[in-house]
Design a protein around this motif. Structure first.
Motif: not given
Lengths: 365, 227
Positions: B135-161
């Protein structure tokens, strides 16, 4: 262009700053080239309008203004075979009614050259009379109308009429009687330029060669080539081109400096891309594509700005000397060079960014 | 997709800074098996992050030998390419690009590998949705909460398997609830993908999620124990 478009559109202030630099450089370059080309073509157009085949001036004269041709040479020219007509012209520049560089043409009122223009007010000047016709631009700039009386170089003149030729250099000056001009500028019986009409248009070059051979102290050119063989105009063209390139150099430095700051600000971003697996060439391509996009947009944005500057130059050139012409070739050259400057401007900051250790940049962030 | 993790073998790793004045790592020996989950602990300045940077090929050791998946690190000619294929990194500071949306940040490693943008977007979005952040996929990273940013960062690390995931204090900058959520994501990834996980942490509770804890002190391995 997925990431490039987001980088450019979502950082509008940074993008705008770079665009302003490229636009200003491109516009400056185009305007300077247009001014050089305009000056060149003004003289060429003016000579072409007058319609003669050959232009003759003193061979040793540095400029047309300093040329002096004695009456004996005029007679010798008239006596040459295939010469139909020789028109004497006095060309002089003087301070006049607040105009610092006012061009005066001395012409016989019976000269066929006068028929090339249009009288929009009053009438043609009379022979041996203290009268002059003023070009439309000059009349507008000074505020003269037919019938006015003015004083120039200690003599009183009647403004007999206002003429228009659609050539800035002619419309920005005045035409007076040949003898009156000789007297006014202390020419004695001498002339500045001679316009030569040849009987057979196919023999222009032959007549030119005969003049060059029999009167070697005179310089003869085809009318359509006169300005291009005139060293001063070549110097002006080279000078304006040099100024244009200087403007582009400044643009390159501006773009490079802006990109340098941008890339310094983005070093953690570029380091992150390397950390997540982007190769250096991919990052280089990203930065160059962004620079290229900015340069193309900035180059094209420079066109309307250059048009405005050219328009401004035309208004400033009240004396009729400057009439910049923004040709498609100049526009194309301006855009192409702006793009080149933008791409070249990317290289130094990019090299620095790629030399940076990714870890160092990430830690700095 | 089940992928086997890569093994890590470090022998006598040394790293100094400031012309040798600061000894960050001193003769570090470390063996990590494929699929193993290892926590690196130790006080500030003990060399944890330096070790992680060496494993990520973001820095070079002054001495010693490092092998990743059985291949000497010195023979990996293009570290970026190796990272793109094998590695995911979760930084201590999430390092998201604020002008990009959450999904665009997750797409970054995929863009580096090439392919169709639409496919990259779909893959990144699916991952974010699986992590509960669709639900926050299209939100600018600058507008994400601290927790959402960290989960996004984890997703970025995992996306390439990745076969190896390096996480530097993955829960250090988030609240405890988000911290548990991040650990659950890493745990789930490890179980499903079989990748190797090396996680730097100060927190013993976080370290307890791993198979093994390596304690560093003054740049040396002080303790290495299985849980």
């Amino acid at each position: 262009m997925f990431l490039e478009s987001r980088n450019l559109l979502r950082r509008p202030r940074r993008t705008l700053l770079t665009l302003i630099g490229v636009t200003a450089g491109a516009a400056g370059y185009m305007t300077l080239l247009a001014a050089g080309a305009g000056l060149f073509s003004e003289f060429q157009d003016a000579i072409s309008l007058l319609g003669s085949d050959l232009v003759v001036q003193e061979a040793d004269a540095a400029t047309a203004w300093t040329s002096r041709i004695v009456p004996a040479d005029v007679e010798n020219l008239r006596a040459l075979p295939n010469v139909q007509r020789v028109t004497e012209v006095v060309l002089a520049a003087t301070k006049f009614l607040g105009q610092k560089y006012f061009i005066v043409f001395g012409l016989d009122p019976d000269s066929s050259i006068l028929s090339k223009g249009r009288i929009i007010e009053g009438r043609t000047h009379r022979a041996n009379g203290a009268e002059m016709m003023v070009g439309r631009r000059a009349a507008g700039a000074i505020g003269l109308v037919a019938g006015d009386r003015i004083e120039a170089r200690g003599q009183e003149f009647l403004i007999s009429g206002i003429y228009e030729t659609d050539r800035s250099i002619l419309d920005g000056g005045a035409i007076m009687d040949l003898e009156a001009a000789r007297s006014m500028f202390s020419f004695g019986a001498d002339t500045t330029l001679l316009f030569v009409d040849v009987q057979d248009p196919h023999r222009i070059d032959t007549v030119k060669a005969v003049i060059a051979e029999t009167l070697p102290h005179l310089d003869v050119s085809r009318s359509d080539m006169w300005v291009s063989t005139y060293e001063q105009f070549q110097v002006v063209r080279r000078f304006t081109r040099g100024l244009g390139l200087f403007a582009l150099l400044m643009t390159t430095m501006w773009v490079s400096n802006t990109l340098h700051v941008t890339i310094l600000e983005r070093r953690s971003e570029l380091a992150l891309l390397r950390a997540v697996g982007w190769q250096k060439r991919q990052i280089a391509a990203l930065v160059v594509r962004e620079g290229l996009a900015l340069s193309v947009v900035g180059g094209f944005a420079g066109i309307p700005v250059a048009m405005l500057l050219v328009l401004g130059l035309r208004h400033l050139g009240a004396a009729g000397i400057v009439s910049a012409k923004l040709s498609p070739a100049i526009v194309a050259e301006g855009v192409a060079i702006a793009v080149l400057a933008g791409v070249i401007g990317c290289i130094p900051p990019l090299v620095r960014a790629l030399r940076m250790q990714a870890l160092e940049a990430l830690r700095a962030a | 997709m089940q992928r086997e993790g890569v093994s890590v073998s470090a022998r006598g790793l040394r790293k100094t800074f400031d012309g040798g004045l600061v000894q960050a790592l001193v003769d570090v020996d470390l063996e990590i098996l494929p699929g193993e989950r290892v926590a690196i602990m130790g006080p500030t300045g003990s060399g944890k992050s330096t070790l992680l940077a060496l494993l990520a090929l973001l820095d070079h050791p002054d001495a010693g030998a490092l092998e990743l998946g059985g291949k000497p690190a010195s023979q990996i000619r293009c570290p970026e390419s190796w990272r793109a294929t094998n590695l995911g990194i979760v930084f201590q500071l999430h390092h998201l690009l604020g002008h990009l949306t959450a999904v665009e940040n997750v797409m970054l490693p995929l863009i580096g590998k090439g392919g169709r943008v639409r496919d990259q977007h779909e893959k990144a979005l699916a991952l974010l949705e699986s992590l509960g952040l669709g639900h926050r996929a299209d939100t600018l990273a600058a507008h994400l909460s601290g927790g959402e940013r960290q989960i996004t960062a984890v997703a970025r690390a995992l996306v390439n398997n990745p076969k190896l995931l390096l996480a530097d204090e993955p829960t250090g900058s988030v609240d405890s609830v988000t911290g548990v959520r991040v650990l659950e994501i890493l745990d789930r990834w490890s179980a499903r993908q079989g990748g190797s996980l090396v996680m730097v942490t100060h927190d013993p509770a976080v370290a307890s999620w791993s198979d093994r804890v390596v304690h560093l002190r003054d740049g040396r391995v002080h303790q290495d124990r299985c849980l």
